[in-house]
Motif scaffolding. Structure first.
Motif, mmCIF file in Angstrom:
data_model
loop_
_atom_site.group_PDB
_atom_site.id
_atom_site.type_symbol
_atom_site.label_atom_id
_atom_site.label_comp_id
_atom_site.label_asym_id
_atom_site.label_seq_id
_atom_site.Cartn_x
_atom_site.Cartn_y
_atom_site.Cartn_z
ATOM 1 N N LEU A 8 28.356 47.553 13.947
ATOM 2 C CA LEU A 8 29.742 48.023 13.975
ATOM 3 C C LEU A 8 30.563 46.990 14.727
ATOM 4 O O LEU A 8 30.057 46.333 15.652
ATOM 5 C CB LEU A 8 29.839 49.409 14.620
ATOM 6 C CG LEU A 8 29.365 50.519 13.665
ATOM 7 C CD1 LEU A 8 29.165 51.832 14.400
ATOM 8 C CD2 LEU A 8 30.311 50.707 12.481
ATOM 9 N N PRO A 9 31.828 46.799 14.337
ATOM 10 C CA PRO A 9 32.599 45.691 14.910
ATOM 11 C C PRO A 9 33.079 45.987 16.329
ATOM 12 O O PRO A 9 33.593 47.065 16.608
ATOM 13 C CB PRO A 9 33.789 45.573 13.945
ATOM 14 C CG PRO A 9 33.977 46.947 13.392
ATOM 15 C CD PRO A 9 32.609 47.562 13.331
ATOM 16 N N TYR A 10 32.881 45.027 17.202
ATOM 17 C CA TYR A 10 33.322 45.129 18.597
ATOM 18 C C TYR A 10 34.637 44.352 18.775
ATOM 19 O O TYR A 10 35.603 44.854 19.327
ATOM 20 C CB TYR A 10 32.211 44.576 19.485
ATOM 21 C CG TYR A 10 32.459 44.673 20.977
ATOM 22 C CD1 TYR A 10 32.762 45.894 21.586
ATOM 23 C CD2 TYR A 10 32.337 43.548 21.791
ATOM 24 C CE1 TYR A 10 32.959 45.973 22.964
ATOM 25 C CE2 TYR A 10 32.522 43.631 23.169
ATOM 26 C CZ TYR A 10 32.841 44.851 23.747
ATOM 27 O OH TYR A 10 33.030 44.921 25.104
ATOM 28 N N THR A 11 34.624 43.108 18.308
ATOM 29 C CA THR A 11 35.845 42.287 18.324
ATOM 30 C C THR A 11 35.814 41.405 17.094
ATOM 31 O O THR A 11 34.780 41.293 16.426
ATOM 32 C CB THR A 11 35.877 41.314 19.524
ATOM 33 O OG1 THR A 11 34.760 40.446 19.406
ATOM 34 C CG2 THR A 11 35.847 42.029 20.850
ATOM 35 N N TYR B 129 40.700 39.839 23.410
ATOM 36 C CA TYR B 129 40.297 39.439 22.064
ATOM 37 C C TYR B 129 40.922 40.404 21.066
ATOM 38 O O TYR B 129 41.219 41.549 21.406
ATOM 39 C CB TYR B 129 38.760 39.485 21.940
ATOM 40 C CG TYR B 129 38.120 38.186 22.340
ATOM 41 C CD1 TYR B 129 37.854 37.207 21.394
ATOM 42 C CD2 TYR B 129 37.807 37.924 23.662
ATOM 43 C CE1 TYR B 129 37.282 35.999 21.761
ATOM 44 C CE2 TYR B 129 37.238 36.717 24.032
ATOM 45 C CZ TYR B 129 36.986 35.763 23.075
ATOM 46 O OH TYR B 129 36.430 34.571 23.442
ATOM 47 N N PRO B 130 41.096 39.965 19.803
ATOM 48 C CA PRO B 130 41.627 40.888 18.800
ATOM 49 C C PRO B 130 40.636 42.026 18.555
ATOM 50 O O PRO B 130 39.444 41.787 18.390
ATOM 51 C CB PRO B 130 41.791 40.034 17.549
ATOM 52 C CG PRO B 130 41.307 38.674 17.854
ATOM 53 C CD PRO B 130 40.879 38.605 19.281
ATOM 54 N N THR B 131 41.132 43.243 18.543
ATOM 55 C CA THR B 131 40.257 44.385 18.336
ATOM 56 C C THR B 131 40.306 44.869 16.898
ATOM 57 O O THR B 131 41.377 44.927 16.308
ATOM 58 C CB THR B 131 40.599 45.554 19.292
ATOM 59 O OG1 THR B 131 39.692 46.641 19.023
ATOM 60 C CG2 THR B 131 42.035 46.063 19.112
ATOM 61 N N PRO B 132 39.150 45.233 16.314
ATOM 62 C CA PRO B 132 39.125 45.853 14.997
ATOM 63 C C PRO B 132 39.299 47.380 15.093
ATOM 64 O O PRO B 132 39.270 48.077 14.094
ATOM 65 C CB PRO B 132 37.727 45.504 14.473
ATOM 66 C CG PRO B 132 36.895 45.307 15.691
ATOM 67 C CD PRO B 132 37.795 44.947 16.825
#
Length: 363
Positions: free
Chosen positions: A142-145, A308-311
């Motif tokens: 699952l995406p963290y950043t 950082y950019p967050t998803p």
């Protein structure tokens, strides 16, 4: 510890800032023993993460919410993470590999499939991140950043905007004041991008050209860094650095002479992901922890620290405008359209890239 101190910290110096031993950080109160939870698992969790890559209170907050004590150890590169787990899981429950390594590790049987029913906060993730090529259907990750490589630079020391990979890979203009990231595949891929090719399916006959170009450039390179390029920039050791947007966004908060540019040729997108390694001793706690990290409020607290950019769409909605509208953190669509994810193209190709960069560094 002040937020400023944390933001200025390198991925390496976080341990020092916390005053914790390099073997890991534990959030158990003194003398308190983790108790087993209802699922029969000991109330602890071993988390293997990048440095400066968690909210200041996240682990303590999770402990309060769940009773589960998190012990966090750090790695500096995906190569290091892969090597550590290749011979068997030494006891980690949750790890944070980048996209290409999610594919590589899942193909090698090194990851446990996720039980999405135990992670209801999946609903918070921006739908565009839910079915990536590197892990269709998010079976293992699952995406963290997500993050983007570019050039961090000191404005007062550089003439104009260094908007091409040329200044890092193919020029002596900033000799001795350049630092490159040490991750082998990233270097080979970005060199191919500079030479007008995609970061993927690089033709075999282009690889010697890339190697020779980087060997020629080597005398002008001050350092190959393990993802602490923002520190080299802040300390004045270098004036240009190949680094991730989030790290340079952190540095820009501390020093207004620093800026970031995505070169005109385009760049490489990475996404760091939450995974459960094969043989994780506490898979229930691992699912609980991943679900907690994907909570809107917890996700916002992490983003406020790491920049950082967050998803995580729900977390992003809680963030201030100077984060949501920051063009370093979220580059505009025309810039992103020239950027690509690197695909895992087999262990042989990965080894080939490692060998090329080993020769470059030895030159």
């Amino acid at each position: 510890m002040s937020t400023n101190h944390f933001r200025g910290a390198s991925r390496r110096s976080l341990l020092t800032a916390f005053g914790a031993a390099a073997i890991g950080m534990s959030f158990t109160a003194c003398g308190e023993k983790p108790k087993p939870d209802a699922g029969g698992e000991e109330a602890k969790l071993n988390f293997y993460n990048w440095d400066t890559y968690i909210g200041e209170t996240t682990l303590g907050d999770f402990k309060k919410a769940s009773g589960v004590d998190v012990n966090m150890s750090l790695f500096a590169t995906n190569d290091e993470l892969f090597a550590k787990l290749k011979a068997g899981n030494p006891g980690f429950d949750v790890i944070v590999p980048s996209n290409e390594f999610v594919t590589r590790m899942s193909q090698a049987g090194m990851l446990e499939p996720l039980d999405h029913a135990k992670i209801p906060n999946i609903k918070n993730i921006d739908p565009t991140f839910l079915n990536p090529d590197f892990d269709p259907g998010r079976k293992f990750s699952l995406p963290y950043t997500w993050l983007l490589l570019g050039i961090g630079y000191r404005k007062s020391k550089v003439s104009g905007v260094p908007d091409s990979w040329k200044w890092l890979f193919d020029s002596n203009q900033y000799a001795g004041k350049i630092a490159l990231l040490s991750e082998s595949a990233d270097l080979v891929r970005l060199a191919a991008k500079y030479l007008g090719h995609s970061v993927n399916d690089i033709p075999a006959d282009m690889l010697p050209r890339i190697e020779q170009m980087l060997i020629k450039q080597k005398p002008f390179v001050k350092a190959f860094h393990d993802d602490n390029g923002q520190d080299l920039l802040l300390s004045g050791e270098v004036d240009l650095v190949l680094e991730y947007n989030g790290d340079i966004a952190q540095a820009m908060k501390d020093d207004d002479d620093i800026d970031f540019v995505v070169p005109k040729e385009g760049s490489l997108i990475n996404s760091d992901c939450l995974c459960i390694p094969k043989g994780a001793p506490r898979p229930n706690n691992a699912h609980k922890f991943i679900n907690y990290l994907l909570d809107a409020q917890a996700g916002a607290e992490i983003s406020k620290t790491i920049l950082y950019p967050t998803p995580n769409a729900a977390a992003k909605a809680l963030m201030p405008d100077d984060y949501k509208n920051n063009k370093v953190i979220f580059p505009p669509a025309d810039v992103m359209s020239k950027c690509e994810y690197g695909a895992f193209e087999g262990a042989e190709k990965a080894s080939l890239y490692e060998e090329i960069i080993t020769r470059v560094r030895a030159a």
